[in-house]
Write an enzyme that holds these catalytic residues in place. Structure first.
Site, mmCIF file in Angstrom:
data_model
loop_
_atom_site.group_PDB
_atom_site.id
_atom_site.type_symbol
_atom_site.label_atom_id
_atom_site.label_comp_id
_atom_site.label_asym_id
_atom_site.label_seq_id
_atom_site.Cartn_x
_atom_site.Cartn_y
_atom_site.Cartn_z
ATOM 1 N N CYS A 141 4.828 94.761 10.848
ATOM 2 C CA CYS A 141 4.587 95.091 12.251
ATOM 3 C C CYS A 141 3.705 96.335 12.327
ATOM 4 O O CYS A 141 4.202 97.464 12.413
ATOM 5 C CB CYS A 141 5.901 95.307 13.000
ATOM 6 N N GLU A 165 11.138 85.803 32.915
ATOM 7 C CA GLU A 165 12.161 84.955 32.306
ATOM 8 C C GLU A 165 11.911 84.805 30.808
ATOM 9 O O GLU A 165 12.859 84.800 30.005
ATOM 10 C CB GLU A 165 12.169 83.577 32.977
#
Length: 444
Positions: A95, A414
């Site tokens: 990352c 969402e």
């Protein structure tokens, strides 16, 4: 008359509801703005992770409070150690985004730049964390009492129990955050560094010309700035004054050139520093055993590892009290995160949220005796399960997560909520394995 009164009452009621709704919306906007201001104060910028989480300000507030506590507030570990541990954790999943951010913060709090050359340049105490780091990141069920014993009884390089607990919390926090970064594809934001178009200095503002900024590039100057006003040199013009103006103009031009040269030098230095930091941010520098990665938890027919049963060791009954006792108040902060993410207002039903949470724990070897796992297959479509498993178990910024087809029908908030559930479920799973190993060491 009665009908008219009813209409007036209905109209007033409707207006009140609109006002209340607008007040609520404004309140949420103010809350997000305040959270961003806090982030600006603590980190100097609002990164893409916070911007993604801002669609759920109730959760973002809890997340920021926890992260600030473990990285900046009182604790047994010095600040440079905390950020270096975060670098180690983020590197396991390649990352670059988090490695870069924590490398910058590591230097900001006084960390030794030589440590950023790679894991072999770090102090031996930090290198000792490498094994538990890779185990928690990829196969947390391998965490054992012997790993804890190695860290706590390593002679001069040994860790205290309090230090180890804080280190474990940072590792688990950053591993889980890698899942969120991967799920939201945030890591790609760092790779494409912002560059100013047409050679315009990054700090240039169109209003600077009006404010007398002499660093405005010529290509952006208005035509009027290139026109020399003609002045009549009649007998009333004093030649001395003219010479003074010429001399003053030459001095100002020389000063402008000096300032421009300094600006270019600073910009070049900043670019070199950024390139150097990008080099330091190479995750491979902080990884050993790169082939160690996630593997399927053992099936029953080849049961090498015992299933972790929540009834025997749970967060509520065991993990919370232990971590809170060894690392003051962190248990409350973590517990608040777990509760908020599952109670966020959402289109997702409570059954679907629980199915996501329990499925993540299941693929990491954790089982709930009181849960019917047929609900997972009933509530989660296959492509959603594949996505959840990829984000939770093997996030890797060198890849792009395959989003479920059903996501096209969902709002962005969402989708982010699903990624938050994945992050928190994974965080709790890693903590359960690590804290159980610490408990076994303490009672051995």
């Amino acid at each position: 008359m009665i009908i008219c009164t009813n209409k007036m009452e209905y109209s007033l009621r409707t207006q009140c509801q609109r006002v209340q709704k607008q007040v609520a919306v404004n309140g949420e906007k103010e809350r997000v703005s305040l959270l961003f201001m806090k982030a600006l104060v603590s980190r100097g910028s609002v990164d893409a992770v916070f911007q993604q989480m801002a669609s759920h300000p109730q959760y973002l507030e809890s997340f920021l409070r926890t992260q600030h506590y473990i990285l900046h507030m009182d604790g047994p570990l010095p600040l440079p150690y905390r950020h270096y541990i975060a670098i180690m954790a983020a590197a396991r999943h390649h990352c670059t985004y988090l490695v870069y951010l924590h490398s910058a913060q590591f230097l900001r709090v006084g960390g030794d730049p030589l440590w950023l050359q790679g894991l072999e340049a770090a102090p031996p105490r930090l290198r000792l964390l490498d094994h538990i780091n890779k185990v928690l990141a990829h196969q947390p069920w391998l965490s054992s009492c012997s790993h804890i014993q190695t860290l706590l009884k390593s002679g001069e390089q040994c860790w205290s129990l309090a230090e180890l607990v804080q280190a474990v919390v940072i590792l688990a926090h950053c591993h889980a955050l890698c899942s969120f970064v991967f799920g939201c594809d945030t890591d790609s934001d760092l790779v494409s560094r912002s560059k100013s178009p047409n050679g315009t200095p990054p700090t240039y503002c169109p209003f600077d010309a009006a404010n007398g900024n002499t660093n405005v590039p010529q290509s952006l100057a208005t035509p009027s700035e290139h026109i020399t006003r003609r002045r009549s040199l009649d007998s009333s013009c004093d030649m001395v004054c003219l010479k003074e103006r010429i001399q003053k103009s030459q001095e100002e031009r020389e000063k402008r050139e000096d300032r421009l040269q300094q600006t270019q030098t600073l910009q070049q230095t900043d670019l070199e520093d950024e390139e150097e930091m990008m080099c330091f941010a190479d995750p491979s520098r902080f990884i050993t055993d790169p082939n160690f990665c996630y593997q399927e938890f053992a099936r029953k027919e080849e049961d090498h590892f015992q299933v972790f049963r929540v009834q025997d060791y749970s967060w509520e009954d065991h993990g919370f009290s232990l971590v809170n006792r060894l690392y003051s108040d962190i248990g409350h902060l973590l517990d608040d995160r777990f509760r908020r993410v599952t109670t966020l207002p959402s289109l997702h039903s409570s059954d679907l949220k629980r199915a996501i949470w329990n499925y993540i724990h299941c693929v990491l070897g954790i089982r709930y005796d009181d849960y019917d796992y047929s609900e997972v297959n009933h509530l989660l479509e296959r492509d959603l399960k594949l996505y959840i498993k990829a984000v939770a178990c093997f996030p890797d910024s060198t890849k792009t997560p395959v989003c479920p087809l059903s996501w096209a029908l969902l709002k962005n908030s969402e989708r982010i909520h699903v990624n938050l559930l994945i992050m928190e479920a994974r965080l709790q799973a890693e903590l359960l394995y690590a804290l159980r190993a610490i408990t076994q060491y303490m009672i051995a």
